[in-house]
Design a protein around this motif. Structure first.
Motif, PDB file in Angstrom:
ATOM      1  N   TYR A  44     -41.717 -58.965  13.958  1.00 11.92           N
ATOM      2  CA  TYR A  44     -41.324 -57.787  13.770  1.00 11.92           C
ATOM      3  C   TYR A  44     -41.552 -57.312  12.430  1.00 11.92           C
ATOM      4  O   TYR A  44     -41.048 -56.377  11.732  1.00 11.92           O
ATOM      5  N   TYR A  45     -42.569 -58.138  11.767  1.00 13.01           N
ATOM      6  CA  TYR A  45     -43.023 -57.919  10.457  1.00 13.01           C
ATOM      7  C   TYR A  45     -41.702 -57.966   9.471  1.00 13.01           C
ATOM      8  O   TYR A  45     -41.756 -57.189   8.495  1.00 13.01           O
ATOM      9  N   PHE A  46     -40.983 -58.738   9.852  1.00 15.96           N
ATOM     10  CA  PHE A  46     -39.700 -59.011   8.808  1.00 15.96           C
ATOM     11  C   PHE A  46     -40.098 -59.630   7.422  1.00 15.96           C
ATOM     12  O   PHE A  46     -40.728 -60.363   7.508  1.00 15.96           O
ATOM     13  N   THR A  47     -39.394 -59.024   6.339  1.00 18.85           N
ATOM     14  CA  THR A  47     -39.333 -59.799   5.158  1.00 18.85           C
ATOM     15  C   THR A  47     -38.589 -60.949   5.004  1.00 18.85           C
ATOM     16  O   THR A  47     -37.884 -61.231   6.071  1.00 18.85           O
ATOM     17  N   THR A  48     -38.836 -61.709   3.896  1.00 19.88           N
ATOM     18  CA  THR A  48     -37.891 -62.892   3.787  1.00 19.88           C
ATOM     19  C   THR A  48     -36.304 -62.694   3.844  1.00 19.88           C
ATOM     20  O   THR A  48     -35.381 -63.539   4.359  1.00 19.88           O
ATOM     21  N   LEU A  49     -36.082 -61.651   3.221  1.00 16.77           N
ATOM     22  CA  LEU A  49     -34.480 -61.139   3.369  1.00 16.77           C
ATOM     23  C   LEU A  49     -34.215 -60.630   4.786  1.00 16.77           C
ATOM     24  O   LEU A  49     -33.217 -61.078   5.379  1.00 16.77           O
ATOM     25  N   ALA A  50     -35.067 -60.068   5.380  1.00 19.40           N
ATOM     26  CA  ALA A  50     -34.804 -59.436   6.743  1.00 19.40           C
ATOM     27  C   ALA A  50     -34.675 -60.523   7.637  1.00 19.40           C
ATOM     28  O   ALA A  50     -33.666 -60.521   8.525  1.00 19.40           O
ATOM     29  N   LEU A  51     -35.261 -61.550   7.515  1.00 23.29           N
ATOM     30  CA  LEU A  51     -35.165 -62.709   8.314  1.00 23.29           C
ATOM     31  C   LEU A  51     -33.862 -63.348   8.500  1.00 23.29           C
ATOM     32  O   LEU A  51     -33.360 -64.085   9.281  1.00 23.29           O
ATOM     33  N   THR A  52     -33.102 -63.247   7.370  1.00 20.17           N
ATOM     34  CA  THR A  52     -31.633 -63.762   7.230  1.00 20.17           C
ATOM     35  C   THR A  52     -30.645 -62.864   7.386  1.00 20.17           C
ATOM     36  O   THR A  52     -29.452 -63.403   7.499  1.00 20.17           O
TER      37      THR A  52
END
Length: 734
Positions: A603-611
């Motif tokens: 979903y084109y998540f950033t490193t922060l969004a993945l957590t």
């Protein structure tokens, strides 16, 4: 015009100056020029009237220079001599007499010899520094290194003074030129017009010469800085490496001490009569576990106990490839509010709007830097960059976040890693509104209440965030506010989805009156500007511009200090004059972090969004990470997620109807006991929605003292409840 008295020869390190005739061309022949010999540079001055310049100004209005370190000096006859630097520049000069020529030759030769010695010493010092010699022990080589740094700083300081002097001269000549031009405009065609025109010509010539001197001084400063940058970089890197080694050693010692103490206490309590061998085994076993996890200091523990940092996840399940007839769903939704449209999870991304709001903290370090700024104007630049950085995560994110349920919360506790704690709560459902509060140990607080209004227009979807964002810094007591711009999702029906941000943001410092106006340029196929362009100007309370910001909201932002501003040509679209800013070299404020590997399948998540949706211990019962439909979607079970989503929405409708019935019964009973004059009710929320009696759990509704808006502000108690593990007041929403 009387000639100044020719100075007597002085040592080459000092300044030698005087009038010398310089060959120009075959028409004009030799023309008298003012020459200045300073250190190893010979500077020629061209002035039309010696009364126009003071003696100090003559040393800076330089027409041309020759570096004597590489120059050759030859004598033609009794009065003539030639200075050349290898063909690029050659001066044919003639003194007034043979004695005067000999004085100049002596001064030039001495300056050339000194320049050669200085260049040789500089080369030797550079070779000595770059040679691979062992590290110098403290106290053995620090004196020479310190003196070298002090000498370089003094040289740089003198260059800065030269730049300052040239800048003053440019301002002075520019003002004189402007006055002369104004007088010329006010003159009629009379006999004195010729004199005024000649004066304007002289002023313009002086201004051009001074500008050239400014450029030369800047070039010298840059060359000197580049010459020393490599050796300073090596010295700085050596200091950094030594500091890192020292920190690692101290951390390892602290870990060993802590584990040894724990192991010893445990062994003593378990078996007080155990022999030394068994104790040694237990202690060594405790030490061997040191490298299993990184450790961090527990800031809340009075004994500064070391606790392990949580290792965050770096991947989630890949996005399934499900086909969907988009038009069959969207054709009946044109013109409706997006929050009232039942949407399958196929259009979503597996995070809620509360988590999406917390993702604004992706670049929290901008606020950390802003809290350390001494200048409120420079602090404004970092706050403005932070307001732009929150959009960088949207460039590929075409999925819609889950609409939070009423009473849903989300916490983002990064106090150990980054020094901040964040809490969001859905405080209203129609219209949907979320309150957000962040507190940082590094001296800043962020709060906002965002209501999202959205409309589907057939070809595109407009999302208008309503509400004000507040940033407060403890040290300076500066209070900033700004709003968000409009987000547009294009090609809803046909084509590839893409997102654009457009509008304007005014970041206001309510403490000092400073203001930053940011403009997000909408994408246009016919525009020559770079896509996703953002520009801004930082002004003080008087409207004077101090910084110019430029960049793109999906990549980076830079800022430049304004040296001078002027009115330019008219803007053809609005008929207004543009302001042209003369600035220094731009410096980078913010740059987007690269996406993690394989982001296109996540979903084109950033490193922060993945957590953000990663489960943790001690979560509140209303936390978004406990939401079942969102969890099922993240795991790739979309059919089950759709069914669960419908169940949660129907449960929320039932709770709302029950709450409305309770509010109606309470209103009826209160009217029977006491008649209430509706005109006496001052709270507009009670008039517009009398059936709504919901109160947020962690936020309270009040009037904002800065904006005058009715907002929800964090009232405290959440983190204390988490520490106790007491969630009795939380509703059952899942």
């Amino acid at each position: 015009m009387s000639e100044p008295k020719t100075p007597t020869p002085v040592p080459a390190g000092d300044t030698y100056k005087g009038w010398v005739f310089k060959w120009t061309n075959y028409i004009k022949g030799y023309q008298r020029r003012w020459f200045v010999l300073k250190k190893c540079l010979l500077c020629v001055i061209w002035v039309l009237n010696s009364q126009l310049l003071t003696q100090a100004e003559m040393g800076h209005t330089c027409r041309g220079t020759i570096n004597l370190a590489t120059a050759t000096i030859t004598v033609d006859d009794a009065c003539n001599f030639v200075i050349s630097n290898g063909g690029a520049q050659t001066y044919h000069l003639k003194a007034s007499c043979e004695v005067e020529r000999q004085r100049w030759i002596t001064a030039l030769e001495l300056a050339k010899a000194k320049a050669a010695r200085m260049q040789a010493e500089s080369d030797d010092s550079g070779d000595d520094f770059s040679s691979s010699s062992p590290p110098v022990a403290p106290g053995q080589g620090g004196g020479s290194q310190n003196s070298e740094v002090q000498s370089a700083l003094r040289t740089l300081g003198s260059k800065v003074e030269d730049l300052s002097t040239c800048n003053d001269l440019i301002s002075k000549h520019g003002s004189a030129l402007q006055r002369s031009l104004s007088e010329l405009d006010s003159l009629r065609l009379t006999g004195e017009a010729g004199d005024k025109i000649r004066q304007v010509t002289e002023r313009a010539t002086l201004f051009r010469i001074t500008s050239n001197a400014m450029i030369n001084a800047c070039r010298d400063f840059l060359a000197l800085a580049q010459a020393h940058s490599k050796r300073w970089q090596k010295a700085l890197q050596a200091e950094r490496d030594q500091r890192v080694r020292l920190e690692e050693t101290l951390e390892q010692l602290a870990k060993q001490h802590n584990h040894l103490e724990r192991a010893f206490r445990g062994a003593a309590q378990a078996n007080a009569t155990a022999d030394n061998k068994s104790k040694t085994f237990i202690i060594s076993k405790g030490i061997s576990a040191l490298n299993e996890e990184p450790l961090a200091m527990n800031q809340e523990s009075p004994s500064q106990e070391l606790v392990p940092l949580k290792k965050r996840r770096t991947r989630i399940s890949d996005k399934p490839n499900y086909s969907l007839n988009l038009w069959s769903i969207m054709k009946n939704c044109i013109g409706k509010e997006l929050s009232k449209i039942p949407m399958p999870v196929n259009f979503n991304e597996p995070i809620s709007m509360l988590q999406r709001l917390s993702e604004d903290l992706e670049y929290h370090e901008l606020l950390d830097k802003a809290s350390k700024c001494q200048s409120s104007l420079e602090q404004m630049c970092y706050v403005a960059a932070f307001s732009v950085s929150s959009y960088s995560t949207t460039v590929h994110r075409t999925g819609k976040p889950f609409n939070p349920l009423l009473g849903e919360t989300y916490e983002l506790d990064r106090r150990r890693e980054s020094g901040y704690r964040s809490l969001c709560e859905q405080v209203s459902h129609h219209p949907p509104a979320a309150a957000h509060h962040v507190i940082s140990d590094r001296g800043w607080t962020l709060r906002q209440e965002i209501t999202v209004a959205s409309k589907f227009r057939g070809k595109y979807l407009s999302i208008m965030p309503l509400g004000t964002i507040h940033a407060i810094f403890e040290k300076s007591n500066n209070h900033y506010t700004w709003k968000k711009v409009t987000t547009t999702v294009h090609n809803i029906i046909v084509g590839k989805l893409w997102i654009d941000q457009s509008g304007e943001i005014d970041v206001v410092n309510h403490t000092t009156g400073d203001r930053c106006h940011l403009k997000f340029a909408p994408y246009s196929y016919f525009s020559r500007d770079v896509a996703r362009k953002v520009t801004g100007v930082v002004m003080d309370k008087d409207g004077k511009a101090h910084y110019v910001l430029s960049g793109t909201w999906d990549e980076k932002m830079e800022f430049s200090r304004v040296m001078q501003s002027s009115r330019g040509g008219e803007n053809g679209t609005e008929g207004k004059q543009k302001t042209v800013y003369q600035t220094l070299k731009a410096r980078e404020l913010w740059r987007k972090n690269p996406l993690p590997e394989g982001a296109e399948t996540m979903y084109y998540f950033t490193t922060l969004a993945l957590t953000l949706n990663e489960p943790e211990e001690g979560m509140a019962p209303t936390d978004s990470r406990r939401r079942p439909d969102q969890r099922l979607m993240e795991d790739g079970r979309w059919d089950e997620a759709n069914a669960e989503k419908q169940r949660l929405e129907e449960k929320q409708r039932s709770v709302r109807r029950e709450r409305e019935r309770e509010a109606a019964s309470q209103r009826t009973s209160s009217q029977s006991e006491e008649a209430v004059d509706e005109d006496s009710v001052t709270d507009p929320s009670l008039k517009s929605a009398p059936h709504e009696n919901y109160q947020a759990l962690w936020f309270e509704r009040c009037e904002d003292r800065i904006t005058g808006e009715q907002v929800h502000i964090y009232k405290g108690g959440y983190w204390e409840a988490k520490d106790r593990g007491s969630w009795e007041g939380c509703p059952d929403i899942f």
